[in-house]
Design a protein around this motif. Structure first.
Motif, PDB file in Angstrom:
ATOM      1  N   ILE A 126       0.837  -1.198   0.000  1.00 43.93           N
ATOM      2  CA  ILE A 126       0.000   0.000   0.000  1.00 43.93           C
ATOM      3  C   ILE A 126       0.875   1.252   0.000  1.00 43.93           C
ATOM      4  O   ILE A 126       0.600   2.229  -0.719  1.00 43.93           O
ATOM      5  CB  ILE A 126      -0.959  -0.018   1.206  1.00 43.93           C
ATOM      6  N   SER A 127       1.938   1.226   0.769  1.00 45.55           N
ATOM      7  CA  SER A 127       2.868   2.360   0.795  1.00 45.55           C
ATOM      8  C   SER A 127       3.583   2.514  -0.539  1.00 45.55           C
ATOM      9  O   SER A 127       3.689   3.620  -1.081  1.00 45.55           O
ATOM     10  CB  SER A 127       3.885   2.160   1.924  1.00 45.55           C
ATOM     11  N   PHE A 128       4.067   1.397  -1.086  1.00 45.01           N
ATOM     12  CA  PHE A 128       4.811   1.425  -2.345  1.00 45.01           C
ATOM     13  C   PHE A 128       3.966   1.968  -3.494  1.00 45.01           C
ATOM     14  O   PHE A 128       4.458   2.694  -4.363  1.00 45.01           O
ATOM     15  CB  PHE A 128       5.295   0.011  -2.679  1.00 45.01           C
ATOM     16  N   THR A 129       2.696   1.630  -3.493  1.00 46.13           N
ATOM     17  CA  THR A 129       1.815   2.042  -4.589  1.00 46.13           C
ATOM     18  C   THR A 129       1.106   3.373  -4.328  1.00 46.13           C
ATOM     19  O   THR A 129       0.254   3.791  -5.111  1.00 46.13           O
ATOM     20  CB  THR A 129       0.756   0.952  -4.860  1.00 46.13           C
ATOM     21  N   GLY A 130       1.452   4.027  -3.212  1.00 46.28           N
ATOM     22  CA  GLY A 130       0.909   5.352  -2.939  1.00 46.28           C
ATOM     23  C   GLY A 130      -0.561   5.366  -2.577  1.00 46.28           C
ATOM     24  O   GLY A 130      -1.289   6.310  -2.905  1.00 46.28           O
ATOM     25  N   LEU A 131      -1.008   4.323  -1.862  1.00 50.36           N
ATOM     26  CA  LEU A 131      -2.423   4.196  -1.532  1.00 50.36           C
ATOM     27  C   LEU A 131      -2.728   4.424  -0.050  1.00 50.36           C
ATOM     28  O   LEU A 131      -3.836   4.121   0.410  1.00 50.36           O
ATOM     29  CB  LEU A 131      -2.938   2.809  -1.944  1.00 50.36           C
ATOM     30  N   ASN A 132      -1.775   4.930   0.695  1.00 50.33           N
ATOM     31  CA  ASN A 132      -1.983   5.092   2.137  1.00 50.33           C
ATOM     32  C   ASN A 132      -3.224   5.919   2.464  1.00 50.33           C
ATOM     33  O   ASN A 132      -3.981   5.592   3.379  1.00 50.33           O
ATOM     34  CB  ASN A 132      -0.748   5.733   2.786  1.00 50.33           C
ATOM     35  N   GLU A 133      -3.438   6.993   1.725  1.00 50.83           N
ATOM     36  CA  GLU A 133      -4.579   7.868   2.016  1.00 50.83           C
ATOM     37  C   GLU A 133      -5.906   7.269   1.546  1.00 50.83           C
ATOM     38  O   GLU A 133      -6.974   7.772   1.910  1.00 50.83           O
ATOM     39  CB  GLU A 133      -4.370   9.238   1.370  1.00 50.83           C
ATOM     40  N   LEU A 134      -5.826   6.216   0.756  1.00 50.06           N
ATOM     41  CA  LEU A 134      -7.040   5.612   0.204  1.00 50.06           C
ATOM     42  C   LEU A 134      -7.342   4.235   0.774  1.00 50.06           C
ATOM     43  O   LEU A 134      -8.370   3.638   0.447  1.00 50.06           O
ATOM     44  CB  LEU A 134      -6.914   5.487  -1.326  1.00 50.06           C
TER      45      LEU A 134
END
Length: 263
Positions: A126-134
């Motif tokens: 999730i962090s690697f793909t930039g999805l933390n806020e989602l």
């Protein structure tokens, strides 16, 4: 042909009485981004679907590490090769983190849930793909580009050696297309994932690929690096289009502007 890392050997596909692919052989280079291009209906997606027999070839083989993929168990193969089809749907009430966690399914033992290690891989993905806020948002609440990134994250979570993407930028605006392909390239450069994908936009294919293969009349009509493929002669041969060829200095790749169709 000599079987290499991954590829297709004398593969033929028929739909009813129509030959879609005929005796096609294609060897994919390990650790590279390979993109299939060609006219609509030329068989690009059909070729990818043969890997897990969503389309069954009438003859020929798909091979991985020198052996037919049929010699691997389904879970064993799924741990090494992830395939994301062009069309995919999730229940609307599923949140992003749950969807990403589905990528760990091939590693789960019968009757057991995710392990501590699995949860760490989910969080890292999730962090690697930039999805933390989602991550806590439902899939139904996301834009098309955000949903596509979540689906790719699910495949990334499997940590595959090979990721197969069937038209990952379809229906996305230009900004989200770039966003998705930048993520794909980071997977390749930072994780060493071998990428195989189908793209309709040849300029994006030239920007993000190491190798391009063009399919026409059921077989590979030409192949090469972007500089070899995006030429006036090749655009005529692949797409029946006359084009002007230019150089993208920033991204160090060729691009073309179509002038007219030929016929």
């Amino acid at each position: 042909m000599n079987r290499g890392y991954f590829g297709f050997e004398a593969l033929s596909v028929r739909y009813d009485r129509k030959n879609v692919l005929t005796d096609m052989s294609l060897d994919i280079r390990q650790g590279k981004i390979t993109t299939l291009i060609g006219k609509n209906g030329c068989g690009k997606s059909s070729l990818l679907k043969t890997v897990f027999e969503a389309v069954k070839p009438s003859s020929g083989n798909v091979y991985y590490r020198g052996k037919s993929v049929k010699s691997y168990g389904s879970k064993e193969l799924a741990k090494k090769i992830a395939y994301l089809p062009q069309v995919h749907e999730a229940p609307p009430d599923v949140d992003v983190k749950t969807l990403v966690s589905y990528g760990r399914f091939p590693f789960q033992r019968f009757g057991r849930g995710l392990t501590k290690e699995d949860y760490k891989i989910v969080d890292d993905t999730i962090s690697f793909t930039g999805l933390n806020e989602l991550k806590d948002r439902k899939m139904s609440e996301l834009s098309g580009g955000e949903r596509q990134r979540a689906w790719i994250a699910m495949a990334v979570c499997r940590q595959p050696e090979i990721l197969i993407l069937d038209e990952p930028t379809t229906y996305l605006d230009v900004g989200h297309q770039i966003d998705v392909l930048e993520l794909v390239r980071r997977m390749n450069t930072q994780m060493g994932t071998t990428i195989i994908m189908v793209l309709h936009d040849v300029n994006l294919a030239a920007r993000y690929s190491d190798d391009l293969y063009a399919i026409r009349n059921g077989n590979i009509c030409c192949e090469g690096c972007p500089n070899e493929m995006v030429t006036r002669e090749r655009m005529k041969k692949i797409f029946d289009v006359d084009a002007e060829i230019y150089r993208d200095v920033t991204n160090n790749c060729p691009y073309f502007i179509p002038l007219k169709t030929l016929g």
